[in-house]
Design an enzyme around this catalytic site. Structure first.
Site, PDB file in Angstrom:
ATOM      1  N   GLY A 199       1.313  12.606   3.876  1.00  0.00           N
ATOM      2  CA  GLY A 199      -0.086  12.173   3.917  1.00  0.00           C
ATOM      3  C   GLY A 199      -0.728  12.431   5.276  1.00  0.00           C
TER       4      GLY A 199
ATOM      5  N   SER B  31       7.264   1.466   4.302  1.00  0.00           N
ATOM      6  CA  SER B  31       6.051   1.146   5.030  1.00  0.00           C
ATOM      7  C   SER B  31       6.008   2.067   6.232  1.00  0.00           C
ATOM      8  CB  SER B  31       6.095  -0.323   5.461  1.00  0.00           C
ATOM      9  OG  SER B  31       4.911  -0.650   6.153  1.00  0.00           O
ATOM     10  N   ILE B  32       5.770   3.347   5.956  1.00  0.00           N
ATOM     11  CA  ILE B  32       5.761   4.354   7.020  1.00  0.00           C
ATOM     12  C   ILE B  32       4.454   4.227   7.808  1.00  0.00           C
ATOM     13  CG2 ILE B  32       5.978   6.816   7.543  1.00  0.00           C
ATOM     14  CD1 ILE B  32       8.418   5.713   6.035  1.00  0.00           C
TER      15      ILE B  32
ATOM     16  N   LEU C  49       1.699   6.133   7.271  1.00  0.00           N
ATOM     17  CA  LEU C  49       1.029   7.424   7.452  1.00  0.00           C
ATOM     18  C   LEU C  49       1.226   8.054   8.833  1.00  0.00           C
ATOM     19  CD1 LEU C  49      -2.365   7.130   5.511  1.00  0.00           C
ATOM     20  CD2 LEU C  49      -0.289   8.359   4.861  1.00  0.00           C
TER      21      LEU C  49
ATOM     22  N   CYS D 174      -2.850   4.525  -0.460  1.00  0.00           N
ATOM     23  CA  CYS D 174      -1.697   4.178   0.370  1.00  0.00           C
ATOM     24  C   CYS D 174      -1.726   2.704   0.728  1.00  0.00           C
ATOM     25  CB  CYS D 174      -1.650   5.006   1.641  1.00  0.00           C
ATOM     26  SG  CYS D 174      -0.203   4.593   2.630  1.00  0.00           S
TER      27      CYS D 174
ATOM     28  N   THR E 263       2.834   4.319  -4.742  1.00  0.00           N
ATOM     29  CA  THR E 263       3.779   3.195  -4.759  1.00  0.00           C
ATOM     30  C   THR E 263       3.120   1.870  -5.160  1.00  0.00           C
ATOM     31  OG1 THR E 263       3.389   2.906  -2.402  1.00  0.00           O
ATOM     32  CG2 THR E 263       5.302   4.198  -3.029  1.00  0.00           C
TER      33      THR E 263
ATOM     34  N   GLY F 198      10.671   4.856  -6.785  1.00  0.00           N
ATOM     35  CA  GLY F 198      12.008   5.144  -7.288  1.00  0.00           C
ATOM     36  C   GLY F 198      12.130   4.854  -8.777  1.00  0.00           C
TER      37      GLY F 198
ATOM     38  N   GLY G 175       9.435   7.706  -9.958  1.00  0.00           N
ATOM     39  CA  GLY G 175      10.829   7.513 -10.342  1.00  0.00           C
ATOM     40  C   GLY G 175      11.481   8.660 -11.064  1.00  0.00           C
TER      41      GLY G 175
HETATM   42  C1  FMN Z   1       8.948   7.221   2.291  1.00  0.00           C
HETATM   43  C2  FMN Z   1       7.749   7.486   1.443  1.00  0.00           C
HETATM   44  C3  FMN Z   1       6.569   7.947   2.027  1.00  0.00           C
HETATM   45  C4  FMN Z   1       5.442   8.199   1.256  1.00  0.00           C
HETATM   46  N1  FMN Z   1       4.306   8.681   1.847  1.00  0.00           N
HETATM   47  C5  FMN Z   1       3.224   8.995   1.083  1.00  0.00           C
HETATM   48  C6  FMN Z   1       2.065   9.586   1.647  1.00  0.00           C
HETATM   49  O1  FMN Z   1       1.989   9.830   2.845  1.00  0.00           O
HETATM   50  N2  FMN Z   1       1.010   9.887   0.830  1.00  0.00           N
HETATM   51  C7  FMN Z   1       1.063   9.631  -0.531  1.00  0.00           C
HETATM   52  O2  FMN Z   1       0.101   9.939  -1.236  1.00  0.00           O
HETATM   53  N3  FMN Z   1       2.165   9.103  -1.086  1.00  0.00           N
HETATM   54  C8  FMN Z   1       3.234   8.781  -0.318  1.00  0.00           C
HETATM   55  N4  FMN Z   1       4.361   8.252  -0.918  1.00  0.00           N
HETATM   56  C9  FMN Z   1       4.361   8.025  -2.362  1.00  0.00           C
HETATM   57  C10 FMN Z   1       5.045   9.161  -3.116  1.00  0.00           C
HETATM   58  O3  FMN Z   1       4.389  10.381  -2.919  1.00  0.00           O
HETATM   59  C11 FMN Z   1       5.094   8.816  -4.619  1.00  0.00           C
HETATM   60  O4  FMN Z   1       3.764   8.712  -5.092  1.00  0.00           O
HETATM   61  C12 FMN Z   1       5.815   7.517  -4.891  1.00  0.00           C
HETATM   62  O5  FMN Z   1       6.929   7.402  -4.055  1.00  0.00           O
HETATM   63  C13 FMN Z   1       6.280   7.392  -6.355  1.00  0.00           C
HETATM   64  O6  FMN Z   1       7.134   8.431  -6.695  1.00  0.00           O
HETATM   65  P1  FMN Z   1       8.759   8.306  -6.646  1.00  0.00           P
HETATM   66  O7  FMN Z   1       9.101   7.090  -7.417  1.00  0.00           O
HETATM   67  O8  FMN Z   1       9.251   9.590  -7.231  1.00  0.00           O
HETATM   68  O9  FMN Z   1       9.115   8.166  -5.205  1.00  0.00           O
HETATM   69  C14 FMN Z   1       5.482   7.988  -0.133  1.00  0.00           C
HETATM   70  C15 FMN Z   1       6.668   7.523  -0.714  1.00  0.00           C
HETATM   71  C16 FMN Z   1       7.792   7.277   0.046  1.00  0.00           C
HETATM   72  C17 FMN Z   1       9.035   6.775  -0.627  1.00  0.00           C
END
Ligand code: FMN
Ligand code: FAD
Ligand code: FAD
Ligand code: FMN
Ligand code: FES
Ligand code: FES
Lengths: 298, 244, 298, 244
Positions: free
Chosen positions: C44, C68-69, C71, C127, C190, C214, C241
């Protein structure tokens, strides 16, 4: 030490068996004395007997499960005649979990329960598995408000409203329900969810969606309890993925007075006893005399 | 008060045919033929639910299960070794009616053979077993001493009749039939036996609690929805409503 | 065979690396050729460089994790100068994931990206980990609509709006965004979630809540994609997930044109290759020539 | 292209001290001291994340890890037996600077001793190790051949100095210090060494990707947020910003 009080009633401990996962207690009582629990919430009742849904009713997901039971139950009268006698002889707080598809159904159900020994009505405005089975009531604040207001008028029992995590805004929903007269809140019910059979090219469940529960949802449920505890002043029963004492303490720290264990019962029938014991040990270790000391501490 | 979710120590866990395992645990276990246990071979949350597996045999101080590796749960169980522990809840369900006598046919498809050793040992009638498999026959050697005849069918003909087991079974030869296997097979058996001989079938369904509390495992019967884990898994054939 | 088209652009396959889990592709490219993917969504970006959040950033949950990165990113200019050159030399579709805390920030970011070789802007209005980091925009339809409308006016790139599962009503949110000009949608981001350290008596994360992702969330995410696909007519990218080909096919059957793999990358860096291979095998086995045949089939 | 998430076959996995395990895998593994691998000893989704574990030693055809059972992930790994497989991703991170020479002190607290055998073997200076433990000392017998002196402290005094290891360490005796252990210990070491001798510390943090992509494992340094899995885990002591 683990005693908690909800609306003037004392529970031996904050651990309640969650609706729909514990039947009416009889099956579990063969494995451990259910009187050791703080309370039991009955299988969701409806005014009239229901057969429930056809097709697959249970489907495993990562760290959880989806269910679509469809409120199979003996009806309020059936419950009062067949199941309540067993429970009312026990030293355990009874929550009669009540669903409905129309306002009248709720109200008639409440009237029947008014004259029984149950302790609380847990108004299920949030079952996702029956068409109009309460789900519609649990999404928008104004419909919820209407049901709760009418229910409160007729209920002689303290009214705990069980919230759906599918509500558009859980804080507004909680506030509306309390405003309408809810004496307490329990949350969350199951999350509306979907699974598809990629070979049959059809949803796994006949109702298409089903309710997700278990440890997978815990972090979201905990957040909701926390948010709700910030906007209402009534006792909250925290529910969602609780399987050990740490989970239980987290919900209490987020603001819950008691907690319910649902899917956890499927891992180990007496998991609630482990949770109660764990809470006791934690309290000793940390020098906590009453759970009041840590309730809503974050 | 019933015994609770308990640990069992693995005495052996061996592959007796491709993907088919025999699991033996030490301990004082109970149950009648047709009953089952919920097995859990892991301490974590994924897989989440325990797996229902029939009692294949009980001897003093030991219980035997026969299982096929299908998905993740049975896969994990298959990796367990002697000395490892496993959690079990049971015995659960009604089990077969053991009062019956006479000429009895046990009809099995695939892993549906699992409860039949224990059943054959405990039944007092004249028992004939009809077992169908895809490619390999298994477990029959252990059953043979307790039955009068063994009939086998395999889909590829590698052993026994080539085709379905129901093709070499004549309901008129029997006074009672017990069937366990895939639903389509059981439906054929029921159709063949209708009006000729009573059939008991052992049903399967996804289970959560295993003890009758969650209403997750119900099937349709002529009396309404009934729980496979409590009213079943053994049902009178004519009482089950099959919809497909 | 696995080719899919999004807004006129062809992807080799429907598998895209999800924002924030894949950096800018460089680290993963050391483990497998990322050109084998259908696309990549960048970490992001925000107009200006950000350091991200302090304290714990990652916390494991049952079948998932919370993050909780905050951004942390080099800013749009930094991205264009330092990271884009590596990506634009690759035969891979690039989604520039863009966050912002004010409308102007979004618009300035878009203008900078307009003149680059990126293929799509993925507008992150969801976010949960930065105060005003877009979350506020992703909850209520009217605020989302405003951002999308303005973004669309300035964007020369096709605009994919990334929806939050925390939106009050995911269907209305999707409809509003498309109405406001979104060329496509991606969902879900998320889930807002909470975890508490019971010994410290404090939330695990400094921001109190964090984002849950996840396999644990998959059944809910899939339901949301299904619901959204019923009310909009633009391409949908399914996220949430996904860790194997079955999950991917489920999302496609629920109506998605492509999918993103996020947390799955943490299990195995080349998990997306396994997913692509699995999709191919499934298609062969089932005699499917194009994923169009099964898209939205349920 | 780097090697991918690969399987390793367990050669041995033994408890060398209460809750402390030595895990040896067969295979052609790479890495320098201070680098680590992400280990995954399960095929399912809970636990979800792999566990970062330092290289304890690499010899031809074998890699060794030393780990403490803390939570669920390490518990599962501790149950694995010879012949079982494990997934690994690595080597990851920067590792210790191996150019250094002179009088070098390795200071460890608890399981922080894990990377020190390999480090001691590969360093060319004169090495002295100072290891603190709660009750039991471990792994030092293996390290002893590669170091000049071994100093031990235990909190209960069961072996070596009773108290903290930092109480018997004098920074003025050394030209370089490598420290690995709990954060409070490392902070004490840094305070003691400040202005006297340069210190390198090996840092820990929760990790998701392990390869620098997710920004989940960052710590604060004087240069801003840096990734333990990429810029670290070894940092110059004076560059790390400790906040508690
Ligand atoms: C560590 C981490 C960082 C993320 N950073 C962003 C981000 O910067 N921008 C964004 O749109 N989504 C971000 N996401 C969300 C993911 O792109 C995704 O929408 C979300 O994790 C659900 O998919 P998953 O279950 O396959 O992880 C982040 C997710 C994780 C786990
Ligand atoms: C009363 C009863 C007795 C059984 N006895 C035996 C036996 O002796 N030997 C044997 O090999 N199998 C037996 N089965 C079937 C066995 O339970 C399933 O094969 C097993 O649960 C599949 O789990 P898995 O992890 O391999 O598959 P997965 O696909 O990972 O299972 C996913 C979920 O679906 C459930 N499930 C999948 N298939 C079935 C099924 N056929 N029946 C019930 N639940 C299912 C699982 O329990 C689990 O909750 C029995 C089933 C029942 C209901
Ligand atoms: C670069 C590096 C090298 C390491 N080397 C070793 C080693 O050689 N031997 C050893 O015993 N330990 C080592 N650790 C610590 C080890 O990673 C943790 O003890 C382990 O992850 C705990 O997992 P668990 O399943 O036992 O605990 P759980 O409490 O179940 O873990 C839950 C989550 O928190 C993470 N976590 C918990 N504690 C730590 C920690 N201290 N550091 C990083 N993540 C943590 C886990 O990885 C997991 O994601 C190292 C850590 C790092 C960052
Ligand atoms: C099989 C099953 C049946 C359920 N039936 C009901 C019900 O009848 N009424 C109700 O209010 N909640 C019902 N629930 C929801 C649970 O009471 C609980 O709110 C939910 O499962 C979340 O808690 P858990 O994660 O601990 O299971 C049911 C849940 C499951 C798994
Ligand atoms: S599995 Fe719960 S009632 Fe049968
Ligand atoms: S763990 Fe992902 S950047 Fe370090």
């Amino acid at each position: 030490m683990t005693r908690v009080e909800i609306l003037g009633l004392e529970l031996k401990n904050p651990v309640i068996a969650a609706s729909g996962t514990f039947g009416f207690g009889r099956e579990f009582d063969e494995y451990f004395s259910i009187e050791k629990l703080g309370g039991i919430s009955t299988k969701g009742l409806t005014l009239n007997k229901r057969d429930g849904n056809k097709g697959i009713r249970i489907y495993e997901t990562p760290s959880g499960l989806m269910n679509s039971i469809g409120l199979q139950n003996p009806g309020v009268k059936g419950f009062i005649e067949e199941d309540l006698p067993f429970l009312e002889n026990m030293d355990i707080v009874i929550l009669a979990n009540l669903g409905g598809s129309t306002l009248d159904e709720y109200l008639e159900g409440i009237e029947l329960l008014n004259n029984t020994s149950i302790d609380f009505i847990e108004l299920n405005i949030s079952c996702p598995n029956v068409k109009e089975g309460g789900m519609a009531f649990g999404i928008k604040c104004n419909t919820a408000e209407r049901v709760v207001k009418e229910a409160k008028k007729v209920s002689k029992k303290p009214l705990i409203v069980k919230l759906s995590p599918n509500a558009e805004n859980i804080q507004e929903m909680a506030y509306s329900c309390v405003n309408a007269g809810a004496d307490g809140l329990s949350l969350v019910n199951t999350f509306n969810a979907l699974a598809i059979d990629v070979y049959k090219r059809k949803p796994i469940f006949e109702n298409i969606t089903a309710g997700l529960s278990g440890p997978c949802i815990k972090p979201i449920a905990l957040r909701m309890v926390y948010e709700v505890s910030k906007v209402v002043n009534v006792p909250i029963i925290g529910i969602g993925g609780i399987i050990n004492w740490r989970d239980a303490i987290e919900f209490i720290m987020a603001g819950a007075t008691a907690i319910q264990v649902g899917s956890g019962n499927f891992i180990k029938p007496d998991i609630s006893l482990d949770i109660i014991k764990g809470i006791e040990e934690y309290m000793k270790e940390e020098g906590i005399k009453s759970l009041e000391e840590i309730r809503g501490i974050i | 008060m019933k015994e609770n979710y308990r640990k069992g120590i693995i005495y052996k866990n061996t592959e007796i045919s491709p993907n088919i395992y025999e699991l033996v645990l030490e301990g004082d276990f109970h149950g009648i033929p047709g009953q089952f246990y919920m097995l859990r071979g892991w301490d974590w949350l994924d897989p989440f639910l325990s797996r229902p597996i029939s009692i294949a045999d009980i001897e003093s101080g030991k219980i035997k299960f026969l299982y096929e590796v299908k998905g993740r749960g049975t896969h994990i169980i298959s990796k367990l070794k002697k000395g490892d522990t496993l959690s079990l809840l049971g015995p659960l369900g009604n089990g077969f009616d053991m009062q019956m006598e006479g000429r009895i046919a046990l009809i099995t498809g695939g892993i549906g053979i699992a409860p039949m050793l224990y059943l054959a040992k405990k039944l007092s009638g004249e028992i004939h077993i009809y077992s169908g498999f895809r490619n390999n026959a298994y477990f029959l050697d252990q059953i043979r001493p307790y039955v009068k005849t063994v009939k086998i069918a395999t889909e590829n003909g590698s052993i026994g009749h080539k085709g379905f087991i129901t093709e070499i079974f004549d309901p008129k030869d029997f006074e009672l039939v017990y069937a366990c296997g895939p639903t389509p097979m059981m439906e054929v058996v029921l159709k063949m036996c209708k009006g000729i001989v009573p059939v008991f079938v052992s049903m399967e369904n996804h289970m959560a609690c295993g003890i009758g509390a969650c209403l997750g495992c119900t099937i349709e019967t002529i009396r309404g929805m009934e729980r496979v884990c409590k009213e079943g898994p053994v049902f009178k054939g004519e009482e089950v409503v099959f919809n497909d």
